[in-house]
Design a protein around this motif. Structure first.
Motif, mmCIF file in Angstrom:
data_model
loop_
_atom_site.group_PDB
_atom_site.id
_atom_site.type_symbol
_atom_site.label_atom_id
_atom_site.label_comp_id
_atom_site.label_asym_id
_atom_site.label_seq_id
_atom_site.Cartn_x
_atom_site.Cartn_y
_atom_site.Cartn_z
ATOM 1 N N GLU A 71 -9.807 -47.449 -64.054
ATOM 2 C CA GLU A 71 -10.288 -48.781 -63.710
ATOM 3 C C GLU A 71 -10.054 -49.118 -62.244
ATOM 4 O O GLU A 71 -10.086 -50.291 -61.849
ATOM 5 N N ALA A 72 -9.833 -48.088 -61.451
ATOM 6 C CA ALA A 72 -9.524 -48.318 -60.034
ATOM 7 C C ALA A 72 -10.736 -48.894 -59.313
ATOM 8 O O ALA A 72 -11.889 -48.710 -59.705
ATOM 9 N N LYS A 73 -10.459 -49.566 -58.224
ATOM 10 C CA LYS A 73 -11.516 -50.136 -57.404
ATOM 11 C C LYS A 73 -11.651 -49.392 -56.080
ATOM 12 O O LYS A 73 -12.670 -49.554 -55.404
ATOM 13 N N GLU A 74 -10.632 -48.662 -55.713
ATOM 14 C CA GLU A 74 -10.637 -47.955 -54.447
ATOM 15 C C GLU A 74 -11.003 -46.479 -54.672
ATOM 16 O O GLU A 74 -10.876 -45.946 -55.775
ATOM 17 N N ALA A 75 -11.445 -45.836 -53.580
ATOM 18 C CA ALA A 75 -11.822 -44.427 -53.664
ATOM 19 C C ALA A 75 -10.600 -43.553 -53.913
ATOM 20 O O ALA A 75 -9.483 -43.866 -53.495
ATOM 21 N N LEU A 84 -22.058 -42.809 -58.374
ATOM 22 C CA LEU A 84 -20.920 -41.995 -57.944
ATOM 23 C C LEU A 84 -21.064 -41.768 -56.443
ATOM 24 O O LEU A 84 -22.000 -41.086 -55.996
ATOM 25 N N ASP A 85 -20.165 -42.351 -55.673
ATOM 26 C CA ASP A 85 -20.177 -42.206 -54.215
ATOM 27 C C ASP A 85 -19.148 -41.146 -53.822
ATOM 28 O O ASP A 85 -17.944 -41.294 -54.099
ATOM 29 N N ASP A 117 -23.697 -42.508 -67.971
ATOM 30 C CA ASP A 117 -22.294 -42.713 -68.381
ATOM 31 C C ASP A 117 -22.000 -42.030 -69.712
ATOM 32 O O ASP A 117 -20.925 -41.431 -69.882
ATOM 33 N N ALA A 118 -22.934 -42.094 -70.648
ATOM 34 C CA ALA A 118 -22.697 -41.451 -71.943
ATOM 35 C C ALA A 118 -22.581 -39.947 -71.787
ATOM 36 O O ALA A 118 -21.704 -39.302 -72.383
ATOM 37 N N LEU A 124 -12.210 -33.905 -50.832
ATOM 38 C CA LEU A 124 -13.282 -34.903 -50.962
ATOM 39 C C LEU A 124 -12.693 -36.209 -51.486
ATOM 40 O O LEU A 124 -11.566 -36.256 -51.996
ATOM 41 N N SER A 125 -13.489 -37.262 -51.368
ATOM 42 C CA SER A 125 -13.132 -38.558 -51.945
ATOM 43 C C SER A 125 -14.315 -39.042 -52.771
ATOM 44 O O SER A 125 -15.469 -38.687 -52.507
ATOM 45 N N TYR A 126 -14.029 -39.873 -53.776
ATOM 46 C CA TYR A 126 -15.111 -40.357 -54.643
ATOM 47 C C TYR A 126 -14.761 -41.733 -55.173
ATOM 48 O O TYR A 126 -13.600 -42.155 -55.195
ATOM 49 N N LYS A 127 -15.811 -42.427 -55.657
ATOM 50 C CA LYS A 127 -15.649 -43.749 -56.221
ATOM 51 C C LYS A 127 -16.811 -44.026 -57.155
ATOM 52 O O LYS A 127 -17.954 -43.764 -56.818
ATOM 53 N N PHE A 128 -16.512 -44.576 -58.338
ATOM 54 C CA PHE A 128 -17.542 -44.948 -59.304
ATOM 55 C C PHE A 128 -17.870 -46.430 -59.164
ATOM 56 O O PHE A 128 -16.991 -47.270 -58.928
ATOM 57 N N GLY A 129 -19.152 -46.760 -59.340
ATOM 58 C CA GLY A 129 -19.582 -48.148 -59.336
ATOM 59 C C GLY A 129 -19.577 -48.733 -60.737
ATOM 60 O O GLY A 129 -19.244 -48.064 -61.728
ATOM 61 N N GLU A 130 -19.958 -49.998 -60.822
ATOM 62 C CA GLU A 130 -20.001 -50.673 -62.114
ATOM 63 C C GLU A 130 -21.181 -50.144 -62.949
ATOM 64 O O GLU A 130 -22.176 -49.655 -62.404
ATOM 65 N N LYS A 131 -21.042 -50.290 -64.247
ATOM 66 C CA LYS A 131 -22.109 -49.854 -65.146
ATOM 67 C C LYS A 131 -23.327 -50.760 -65.008
ATOM 68 O O LYS A 131 -23.191 -51.966 -64.762
ATOM 69 N N PHE A 132 -24.479 -50.195 -65.220
ATOM 70 C CA PHE A 132 -25.719 -50.967 -65.253
ATOM 71 C C PHE A 132 -26.699 -50.240 -66.172
ATOM 72 O O PHE A 132 -26.522 -49.057 -66.501
ATOM 73 N N THR A 133 -27.704 -50.976 -66.601
ATOM 74 C CA THR A 133 -28.684 -50.415 -67.531
ATOM 75 C C THR A 133 -29.903 -49.936 -66.750
ATOM 76 O O THR A 133 -30.466 -50.682 -65.932
#
Length: 278
Positions: A109-113, A6-7, A68-69, A133-142
């Motif tokens: 499913e957005a790609k932009e902040a 989470l940025d 994420d869960a 504020l602004s925020y953006k989520f990255g892709e999931k990873f394990t």
């Protein structure tokens, strides 16, 4: 465990409550994520905007890794506390709480902040000012799970010979566990001989019995048992001094009278038949 980044960019705030009386506020913000998750929590602090008053600006970027869960189950919350930097102690101006699930739902499913604004709540519970504020989520990873147990304590280390959970020391070895020392030799039969030059044991009859039969004879001037014999002290006359002298004088006078009377009687009677007639 599936995670995602989470940025955030804590951009600015406006129309905040003024908690200073005589000077403009110096304002900063503290950002963290609260909730039940397996990832280590951390705090981030923005720079302090000097003399900004009620409208600080920061544009401070910060990144978190979220479970994420836990976020989907609404167990995580983004917390932003806005404070005034003061020499006599910092004071809280207000706070913003945002559920991470809400940010996920808005982001989709957005790609932009995404740019959002939230109301600031003062410590008294009133709404005063807004936070941008602004925020953006990255892709999931394990990521590997990091279990935290606040109540866990390190297991006590027991020295050799102690049993865990036992209050009695078991450090003593069983009999015969250690070999006897080199100098421990059994005595020869009959005991050790006496050392050279030692006095021979006394022979029967070598010394008279103590004390001799009948005891020791008393010494001259000593009574029984060696103690001095008691000395008879002459009794003193009850009459002493002038009384004694009077008694002696009286006795002498009485003797003289008796002798004188005897002589007078003899003179008056004369000689009868050639001798004294008594």
């Amino acid at each position: 465990m599936e995670c995602r980044t989470l940025d955030l960019v804590i951009k600015s705030a406006k129309d905040l409550k003024d908690v200073n009386l005589f000077s403009k506020m110096d304002v900063y913000a503290v950002v963290k994520i609260d909730g039940d998750h397996n990832l280590k929590s951390s705090k981030h602090k923005t720079p302090t905007d000097k003399d900004c008053g009620t409208n600080p600006k920061w544009n401070f970027p910060v990144q978190f890794t979220v479970d994420d869960a836990a976020a989907q189950q609404n167990r995580l919350t983004l917390v932003v506390k806005i404070k005034s930097d003061r020499s006599l102690g910092d004071k809280e101006i207000g706070k913003v709480n945002v559920p991470i699930k809400e940010l996920l739902d808005v982001f989709g499913e957005a790609k932009e902040a995404k740019y959002v604004s939230y109301s600031v709540t003062t410590p008294s519970g009133k709404v005063k000012g807004t936070l941008d504020l602004s925020y953006k989520f990255g892709e999931k990873f394990t990521a590997p799970e990091q279990h935290k147990n606040k109540h866990a304590e390190p297991a006590p280390a027991y020295p050799a010979g102690y049993a865990a959970g036992s209050s009695v020391a078991a450090a003593y070895p069983p009999p015969g566990a250690y070999p006897p020392p080199a100098y421990a030799h059994p005595p020869p039969p009959g005991g050790y001989p006496p050392p050279a030059g030692a006095y021979p044991p006394p022979q029967p009859g070598a010394y008279p019995p103590y004390p001799p039969q009948g005891g020791y004879p008393p010494q001259a001037g000593y009574g029984y048992g060696g103690y001095p014999a008691p000395v008879q002290q002459p009794q003193k006359s009850k009459m002493g001094g002038v009384g004694g002298m009077a008694l002696g004088a009286g006795a002498g006078l009485l003797g003289g009278l008796i002798v004188g009377d005897m002589i007078s009687d003899a003179a008056d009677g004369g000689f009868d038949d050639g001798g004294f007639d008594f």
